[in-house]
Motif scaffolding. Structure first.
Motif, PDB file in Angstrom:
ATOM      1  N   LEU A   2    -105.224  15.997   6.859  1.00 18.00           N
ATOM      2  CA  LEU A   2    -104.570  17.075   7.597  1.00 18.00           C
ATOM      3  C   LEU A   2    -105.419  17.369   8.824  1.00 18.00           C
ATOM      4  N   ARG A 145     -97.803  19.696   0.931  1.00 15.72           N
ATOM      5  CA  ARG A 145     -98.903  18.793   0.579  1.00 15.72           C
ATOM      6  C   ARG A 145     -98.745  18.276  -0.845  1.00 15.72           C
ATOM      7  N   TYR A 160    -108.595  15.507   2.893  1.00 15.23           N
ATOM      8  CA  TYR A 160    -109.424  15.914   4.026  1.00 15.23           C
ATOM      9  C   TYR A 160    -108.607  16.859   4.908  1.00 15.23           C
ATOM     10  N   ASN A 161    -109.138  18.042   5.118  1.00 16.79           N
ATOM     11  CA  ASN A 161    -108.450  19.045   5.928  1.00 16.79           C
ATOM     12  C   ASN A 161    -109.412  19.519   7.001  1.00 16.79           C
ATOM     13  N   ASP A 350    -105.390  28.254   6.425  1.00 17.61           N
ATOM     14  CA  ASP A 350    -106.603  28.182   7.231  1.00 17.61           C
ATOM     15  C   ASP A 350    -107.052  29.611   7.548  1.00 17.61           C
TER      16      ASP A 350
END
Length: 567
Positions: A2, A145, A160-161, A350
């Motif tokens: 991401l 996701r 992985y973000n 986030d």
């Protein structure tokens, strides 16, 4: 993986593709994306190709032969071609380095751009169990996701973000005050005159009308939607990629895979259907990391139109509920009075510790007002007119207009008739829009779009809950704030000379100018003014291959400019 648009997702499979034995197979949804990335890779000396419908039979066979012979580092294919027996047989005879599934949100029915062909990719792990797979997207909330990982059988894969923040993009959302095109023109003239941009509209008709109107105002504006002939769409897309200062007015049919780094603004003349769609579309601005704008004008009619489209779709009830929730979240983003970037990032899970200082709410904090009494009047009017009428009619009742329709229904005798004369019609419409966005009212899509009360309205009507809302704003653009780490594009003779040289090279090769060098690379040339090939090679974006191919030409331009200055 991401990672925000322009954040470098392609490197996450391009570098492994070069290091691993065999050919990397990149599954990509659009021809434009394949062509752009392959052209850029070839400029850097990478053996890359694509297979799609733009190739004739002999060209396709030539690419297939190169794949079979092991002569390719990367091959880009569409999911439809990947599923054909011919392609499957060819892949089984090929050493595959990895599968990269780009725009992976297309796998998920909860994603904003679901494509059924992507579902077939779930068989990759069964047919090629030893080949590594990587899925990449810029826009996926938590449910999306999980859906991607489920359908691609990536349960045990590392996630992985890198975060979703694009700090160089300034967000500005304005009310459509009945003059959206004029608002857009003012924004372009003040901030991006002569620069490339994308304007999104909800309908094909509005696309064509807006493009024609902007042309009449002196801009280079081209329409793009699925109803245009393919050759016209291709021509407009090519002009957008290769010419400076072109504005494309488009439906959402345009954009995914457009790898143009110097788009300085993305504008919306209608409300996007979800935050994911908004983030994906605005993310096409400023891919080079330089300052860019995301601007939008929206109104209540956008909400009603989108909800009607959702209601009329053939999707399952569960899908409709999810789409409704996503639209509600998008509307909420428009109506908030706090930092838009914090709210946008929060939606994707986030976090931003402090307000960004680079959105309209931070730069020009909206005025608020104590709206409880006005909201009670609006809600009461909905109730007393039996929850059957639209906003325009309700506003007429509140303003006490004696028209034939109100008289026919006897609503001129209601207690709410004429009790709202302290506000103008546009202010009442803004209030109704915010009440819908906040969940106090809903739009009846099964009837004729009448406004209905929700359970949340009761505490307000009873005086148990007060409301502070955004005050309707005047049509103005937010001032541009200074943003740490951002830069502006240079001006002057050297800048123009470098751009002209780049244009000539691009035209000779039939590629977009940014494939030669990005604006950010030219800007660093202007700043550094290197006096040798070694110094030029130290500038970001100039690798060994491009230094060998183009270094002397650009160095000559810089040295000639220095001689001109010294005369």
């Amino acid at each position: 993986m991401l990672m925000p648009t322009g954040g470098g997702k392609s490197l996450c499979y391009q570098i492994p593709a070069l290091l691993r034995e065999g050919t990397a197979i990149v599954i990509s949804p659009l021809i434009a994306l394949m062509q752009d990335q392959v052209a850029a890779l070839q400029q850097n000396g990478v053996k890359a190709a694509y297979l799609n419908s733009s190739l004739d039979y002999h060209e396709a066979v030539e690419v297939e032969n190169r794949l079979w012979a092991g002569e390719l580092d990367l091959l880009y294919v569409a999911p439809e071609r990947l599923a054909t027996p011919r392609m499957q047989t060819l892949l089984e005879q090929t050493q595959i380095a990895l599968f990269a599934i780009d725009e992976a949100h297309c796998v998920s029915q909860w994603g904003h751009d679901f494509r059924p062909e992507y579902r077939q990719l779930s068989h990759l792990h069964q047919r090629f169990p030893q080949v590594p797979r990587i899925a990449l997207t810029a826009t996926a909330d938590v449910p999306t996701r999980h859906d991607i990982m489920e359908h691609l059988q990536l349960h045990d894969a590392a996630l992985y973000n890198s975060g979703f923040d694009r700090p160089n993009i300034r967000y500005h959302i304005a009310e459509n005050q009945g003059k959206a095109k004029e608002q857009l023109l003012q924004f372009i003239r003040e901030h991006h005159d002569g620069e490339a941009g994308i304007v999104y509209c909800l309908s094909r008709r509005k696309v064509e009308e807006t493009a024609a109107w902007l042309e009449r105002q002196g801009l280079t504006a081209l329409p793009y939607h699925a109803g245009l002939p393919p050759e016209q769409r291709q021509h407009h897309q090519t002009r957008f990629l290769r010419e400076d200062g072109v504005v494309v007015v488009a439906t959402i049919a345009f954009g995914m895979g457009i790898d143009k780094p110097d788009v300085r603004f993305v504008a919306h003349l209608n409300l996007p259907k979800s935050i994911e769609a908004y983030y994906q579309e605005t993310g096409r601005a400023g891919r080079d990391g330089l300052p860019a704008d995301a601007w939008m004008a929206y109104g209540l009619q956008d909400v009603i139109t989108l909800r009607q489209m959702q209601q009329d779709s053939s999707a399952a009830d569960q899908q409709k509920r999810i789409e409704q929730q996503k639209l509600d979240a998008m509307l909420g983003l428009c109506e908030i009075i706090s930092c838009r970037r914090q709210a946008l990032l929060h939606y994707f899970g986030d976090h931003l510790d402090a307000p960004c200082g680079n959105c309209d709410n931070c730069l020009t904090p909206p005025e608020t007002w104590e709206a409880t009494v006005a909201a009670q009047k609006a809600l009461s009017c909905v109730y007393r007119t039996e929850q059957r009428f639209g906003v325009t009619y309700l506003v007429d009742v509140l303003l006490g207009k004696n028209n034939e329709r109100i008289t026919r229904f006897g609503h001129d005798r209601l207690s709410t008739f004429g009790i709202g004369k302290e506000l103008a019609a546009n202010e009442w419409k803004a209030l109704f829009r915010q009440l819908i966005a906040s969940g106090f009212l809903s739009v009846d899509m099964e009837g004729h779009g009448g406004i209905k009360l929700t359970a949340n309205a009761k505490p307000v009507l009873r005086g148990e809950q007060s409301l502070t809302l955004r005050k309707p704003s005047k049509a103005k653009a937010a001032r541009r704030g200074s943003k740490a780490g951002s830069a502006t594009l240079p001006h002057g003779a050297l800048w123009e000379a470098l751009r002209q040289h780049r244009r000539e090279l691009a035209a000779a090769q039939g590629v977009p100018a940014y494939v030669i060098f990005h604006d950010a690379t030219l800007a660093e040339m202007v700043e550094q003014k290197p006096q040798s090939l070694a110094a030029l090679g130290a500038i970001s974006g100039i690798g060994a291959r491009k230094l060998a191919d183009y270094g002397e030409g650009f160095l000559d331009v810089i040295l000639a400019h220095r001689e001109t200055e010294s005369e």
